[in-house]
Design an enzyme around this catalytic site. Structure first.
Site, PDB file in Angstrom:
ATOM      1  N   ASP A  24       0.856  -1.187   0.000  1.00 46.49           N
ATOM      2  CA  ASP A  24       0.000   0.000   0.000  1.00 46.49           C
ATOM      3  C   ASP A  24       0.894   1.240   0.000  1.00 46.49           C
ATOM      4  O   ASP A  24       2.122   1.123  -0.022  1.00 46.49           O
ATOM      5  CB  ASP A  24      -0.937  -0.033   1.214  1.00 46.49           C
ATOM      6  N   PHE A  53      -2.844   5.397   4.354  1.00 44.51           N
ATOM      7  CA  PHE A  53      -3.967   4.967   5.182  1.00 44.51           C
ATOM      8  C   PHE A  53      -3.553   4.831   6.640  1.00 44.51           C
ATOM      9  O   PHE A  53      -4.241   5.298   7.540  1.00 44.51           O
ATOM     10  CB  PHE A  53      -4.535   3.645   4.654  1.00 44.51           C
ATOM     11  N   ASP A  94      -8.215  -7.504  -0.037  1.00 44.99           N
ATOM     12  CA  ASP A  94      -7.284  -7.741   1.057  1.00 44.99           C
ATOM     13  C   ASP A  94      -7.964  -7.351   2.344  1.00 44.99           C
ATOM     14  O   ASP A  94      -8.861  -6.504   2.352  1.00 44.99           O
ATOM     15  CB  ASP A  94      -6.021  -6.880   0.916  1.00 44.99           C
ATOM     16  N   CYS A 143     -12.750 -29.319   5.557  1.00 40.74           N
ATOM     17  CA  CYS A 143     -11.558 -28.529   5.210  1.00 40.74           C
ATOM     18  C   CYS A 143     -10.334 -29.435   5.162  1.00 40.74           C
ATOM     19  O   CYS A 143     -10.170 -30.310   6.017  1.00 40.74           O
ATOM     20  CB  CYS A 143     -11.362 -27.432   6.256  1.00 40.74           C
ATOM     21  N   CYS A 175      -7.121 -28.319   5.223  1.00 39.58           N
ATOM     22  CA  CYS A 175      -5.916 -27.574   5.619  1.00 39.58           C
ATOM     23  C   CYS A 175      -5.123 -28.377   6.652  1.00 39.58           C
ATOM     24  O   CYS A 175      -5.659 -29.285   7.280  1.00 39.58           O
ATOM     25  CB  CYS A 175      -6.294 -26.200   6.176  1.00 39.58           C
ATOM     26  N   CYS A 206      -6.907 -28.674  10.124  1.00 40.27           N
ATOM     27  CA  CYS A 206      -8.085 -29.545  10.221  1.00 40.27           C
ATOM     28  C   CYS A 206      -7.732 -31.020  10.047  1.00 40.27           C
ATOM     29  O   CYS A 206      -8.438 -31.894  10.539  1.00 40.27           O
ATOM     30  CB  CYS A 206      -9.145 -29.121   9.209  1.00 40.27           C
ATOM     31  N   HIS A 260      -5.572 -22.107   9.211  1.00 42.57           N
ATOM     32  CA  HIS A 260      -6.912 -22.514   8.772  1.00 42.57           C
ATOM     33  C   HIS A 260      -7.650 -21.344   8.108  1.00 42.57           C
ATOM     34  O   HIS A 260      -8.289 -21.520   7.067  1.00 42.57           O
ATOM     35  CB  HIS A 260      -7.747 -23.049   9.944  1.00 42.57           C
TER      36      HIS A 260
END
Lengths: 476, 396
Positions: free
Chosen positions: B99, B103, B273, B311, B313, B316, B341
């Site tokens: 960025d 911000f 994002d 899931c 991942c 999991c 996860h």
């Protein structure tokens, strides 16, 4: 049956001199009337330990057929994998898998797990499966070697442990029921093992031995009726503070019971001088049978480890690399005992060590090679807490690492050193990023585990003295 | 306007939803291709909190974010240059987006002041007065070497209105031109414009009209996700995508809730994002298709199922809700398990979105997604129903 049937006599020749022997000891049921079932009793100490070499008191060997599937092997001298609630600190399974030489036995602590007993009772399958490491061999100690718990709470009936939920009083009954929920492969027996200050009364030391023997007998009695723990090996704790005769009594009496191994307890902390500790350790191991493993906690510095190995200790915890990680440091000591770097496979310090004759830079000290033209951080750097730092590590919080794009340690093959720089780890620490703990834990574990590999190699090659000198020279 | 130059980005539309404005695109960037719609996890200070670069790659992440404000302050652009940029510094071999730093200055630094020159603020590290100009922002981003850089924009809170919003919009256009001129590395680093204009449709249109005249490789929709009403939010999003060119990527900044992602894909956005999935993980919140699980709560202490049994991942596959609940009391790894996860959840969600668009079944995907997330139609958020209706999806 009488205690005279036990091992030491047969094996005594091993302790005298430089005898190296290659044999295997099988461990029949010891002479015990405490236990009703002979099957349980033989299982309780069924640890198949083979010694391949004994030099003075230092022992090289292997424990075969470990774990529920019986396919794990533990080489000693060695260390356990330190965990928090069954999880190596900061690491997930993926990051643990990057580490070379991870010990097959993981170390869990009852103090932190006791509060989860109810959960584990409902789970039924034990802590290994619960923690997502179903194949691991687990050793459960009473206390976490890292935490310093308050003392003065133990009684004739109970031992206090300190977990997340505060103080918990464990009677033998409660202790055995907790172990039944955890189902470790080995566990330290309940004992009155709080660290006693030097010069504590002989009465207190005697009490610790008496109580611990009572706890041991009570636990053996309770375990006799326990199907669930039939496969678990009980490790007897040797107490007695700094009082030699109490230590000896504790060792002898514990060795009479059907335990699978021994914990030399109460050596954590700085209450006793190192000389006292080492002389007590020598005396204790001389009383122990050769066919059983000897464990110690809180003696984790490389120099301490070698001193203990030379006095007949087999197994250590790996809380030391964790503590190094927690203070933002990376282990950086050299443990290559073979002068030929081609065959050594060891790790060499990046720093100016070799150039300076294996001298470690002291805090705040620097050399031209090290500093890269930068001024080293003054030891009074307010950001850094130097307490507890040993000569075996460098502190990545120091500003001199801001632009140091070398790995933590030259030639180190750990995930962190292969992929990252000192400058990056310094940045992560400065930014209080979680990845700092992960990367340092990976590096420190791997180096620590490889140090134990060196210790075994040196013992095998008859060079333990050389390794001790190399390590000692780095503390000067 | 100068003749269009070759950008460090090749954009290709692979499929468009026949009903909504959703599309699947491929972006060729200097560090490999990425498929959009994409969720980009945020690694603020040169690390995805608690996750190694290898783990992030294994999860299938093709692009992640770094924050110019943080990295510009520490370790600073000089060290970044010596480390071969942020890629080298953190050893991340795939794409990075940074960025502009503007911000954070407005949101994190209390005493910041915006002038035509740039943003003035006091460094929270050493109290020094600092001026971040568009040129300085690009200079830092050039040092970071990110594949996609963002222009410095004049950020105003999305909850205010009036002349300040208009001023900020015009200034953002002027700053875009200064950023484009300042980019020393356009062949390797793309610079995206940021559409401003608050919640005022006319200002947004004016900004879109001005910025789309510039030869930029991509556009971001900025100034939203700052606490404004969702009704205003989605209308500004859809207005922006209506006026953005089809052949360039559209990045909706700061959006990461699952429902917002699905709805805004339908409204034509490609890139997203948000720190939410990783931040909430560290507080013990695991994302699941039906919402989230607060794993530190007692109710999970004896729940021996994985977070989500569907899931795949690493978390999991190995750990239960009960174990993570217990581990939270003793070690940071509990946070890492949920972070992993949650990133997997976000990336899998976007993969399913892309697959359904490619198969021409995105409208059905939306129906299923909403039903799983909210259970029944009465619980659907009104704004989502309206937003989807605007792209011809009537939720059943």
């Amino acid at each position: 049956m009488t205690p005279s049937l036990r091992w030491p006599r047969k094996m005594r020749f091993l302790q005298s001199g430089d005898v190296s022997a290659l044999f295997s000891i099988h461990c029949p049921s010891a002479c015990i009337h405490y236990i009703s079932s002979s099957r349980l009793e033989s299982d309780r100490n069924a640890m198949k330990l083979s010694l391949s070499k004994v030099v003075n008191s230092a022992r090289l060997g292997v424990i075969n057929n470990l774990g529920r599937s019986g396919d794990k092997v533990l080489d000693f001298p060695g260390c356990l994998l330190y965990t928090k609630t069954g999880s190596p600190p900061h690491l997930t399974n993926d990051t643990l898998q990057t580490i070379e030489g991870v010990p097959p036995v993981a170390h869990i602590t009852l103090s932190s797990l006791a509060e989860h007993q109810e959960v584990l009772e409902e789970f039924k399958d034990g802590i290994a499966k619960f923690a997502g490491i179903p194949d691991a061999v687990l050793y459960c100690s009473i206390n976490d070697p890292v935490t310093k718990d308050p003392s003065g709470y133990n009684t004739n009936k109970s031992v206090s442990v300190w977990g997340g939920g505060g103080r918990l009083e464990l009677t033998s009954q409660k202790f055995v029921s907790a172990q039944r929920a955890l189902r470790p492969d080995w566990f330290q027996c309940l004992s009155d093992g709080e660290v006693m200050p030097t010069g504590c009364s002989k009465k207190r030391a005697k009490k610790s031995v008496d109580r611990s023997l009572v706890f041991l007998d009570e636990c053996l009695q309770l375990l006799g009726d326990n199907e669930r723990l039939a496969q678990s090996v009980l490790i007897g704790a040797i107490e007695g503070g700094d009082v030699l005769e109490e230590r000896l009594r504790s060792a002898r009496e514990t060795a009479k019971r059907p335990v699978g191994g021994f914990l030399l307890d109460g050596f954590q902390g700085v209450a006793m001088s190192n000389e006292t500790k080492l002389s007590l350790i020598s005396s204790i191991t001389a009383e122990l049978p050769e066919d059983k493993i000897r464990v110690i906690h809180g003696m984790g510095r490389p120099d301490e480890v070698l001193e203990c190995i030379e006095r007949g200790v087999d197994l250590f915890d790996s809380a030391f690399p964790y503590e190094v990680t927690e203070r933002g440091c990376a282990l950086s000591f050299n443990h290559c005992y073979d002068p030929d770097p081609e065959t050594a496979g060891g790790i060499h310090r990046t720093d100016s060590l070799s150039a300076r004759g294996s001298h470690v830079l002291r805090k705040g000290e620097t050399s031209e090679e090290e500093s890269n033209g930068d001024t080293a951080t003054h030891p009074d750097d307010p950001e850094i807490d130097w307490t507890g730092m040993t000569p075996f590590e460098i502190c990545l919080k120091e500003k001199r690492f801001r632009e140091d794009f070398r790995p933590l340690l030259q030639n180190c093959t750990c995930y962190c050193c292969r992929n990252h720089t000192r400058a990056y780890v310094h940045h992560l620490l400065a930014s209080k990023e979680l990845l700092a703990g992960i990367l340092l834990m990976i590096h420190n574990f791997q180096l620590y585990f490889s140090f134990f590999r060196s210790a075994r190699g040196a013992l095998r090659d008859g060079k333990l003295g050389v390794l001790r000198e190399i390590i000692r020279s780095q503390t000067v | 306007m100068a003749a269009p130059k070759a950008h460090a980005l090749v954009h290709r539309v692979l499929a468009e939803c026949p009903v909504t404005k959703a599309r699947v695109c491929e972006l060729m960037l200097p560090h490999g291709p990425i498929s959009t719609p994409v969720f980009m996890p945020v690694g603020t200070q040169g690390t995805m909190k608690g996750v190694t670069a290898d783990q992030l790659r294994e999860l299938g992440c093709e692009i992640c974010l770094g924050n110019t404000y943080h990295l510009g302050m520490r370790p600073g652009p000089e060290i970044m240059k010596k480390a071969s940029g942020l890629h080298g510094f953190m050893n991340w071999k795939r794409n990075l987006l940074t960025d502009s730093g503007g911000f954070q200055m407005v949101s994190l630094v209390e005493l910041s002041q915006v002038t035509e020159e740039g943003v003035h603020f006091k460094s929270p590290y050493d109290d020094k007065e600092i001026l971040l100009t568009p040129e300085k922002s690009i200079e830092i981003q050039n040092a970071l070497g990110s594949d996609i850089m963002m222009q410095l924009d004049d950020v105003v809170s999305s909850t205010i209105s009036g002349p300040r919003v208009e001023e900020a919009m015009h200034r953002s256009v002027r700053w875009l031109d200064r950023c484009l001129l300042a980019n020393k590395n356009p062949e390797k680093q793309c610079l995206f414009a940021i559409i401003q204009g608050g919640l005022d449709p006319d200002l947004r249109k004016k900004c879109l009209e001005e910025m789309t005249k510039r030869d930029v490789p991509g556009f971001a929709i900025g100034g939203l996700s700052g606490g404004e009403e969702k009704d205003h939010f989605w209308k500004m999003v859809t207005l922006s995508t209506d006026h953005l060119p089809r052949d360039k990527p559209r990045y909706l900044m700061g959006v990461g809730y699952a429902t917002d992602l699905v709805v805004c894909v339908a409204l034509g956005c490609d890139m997203f994002d948000c720190v939410f999935p990783t931040r909430t993980a560290r507080f013990g919140s695991a994302l699941v298709p039906w919402g989230s699980l607060q794993l530190k709560n007692k109710q999970f202490a004896k729940d021996f199922q994985p977070i989500d049994k569907e899931c795949d991942c690493p978390t999991c596959k190995r750990y239960s809700r009960a174990y993570i609940n217990a581990l939270f009391k003793s070690d940071t790894a509990a946070m890492h398990h949920i972070t992993i996860h949650n990133i997997a959840y976000q990336l899998n969600l976007m993969r399913s979105v892309r697959d359904s668009i490619l198969r021409g079944q995105f409208p059905q995907f939306i129906q299923d997604f909403m039903k799983t997330m909210y259970g029944s139609k009465e619980r659907y958020p009104r704004w989502a129903v309206d937003a989807l209706e605007s792209v011809s999806i009537a939720l059943i």
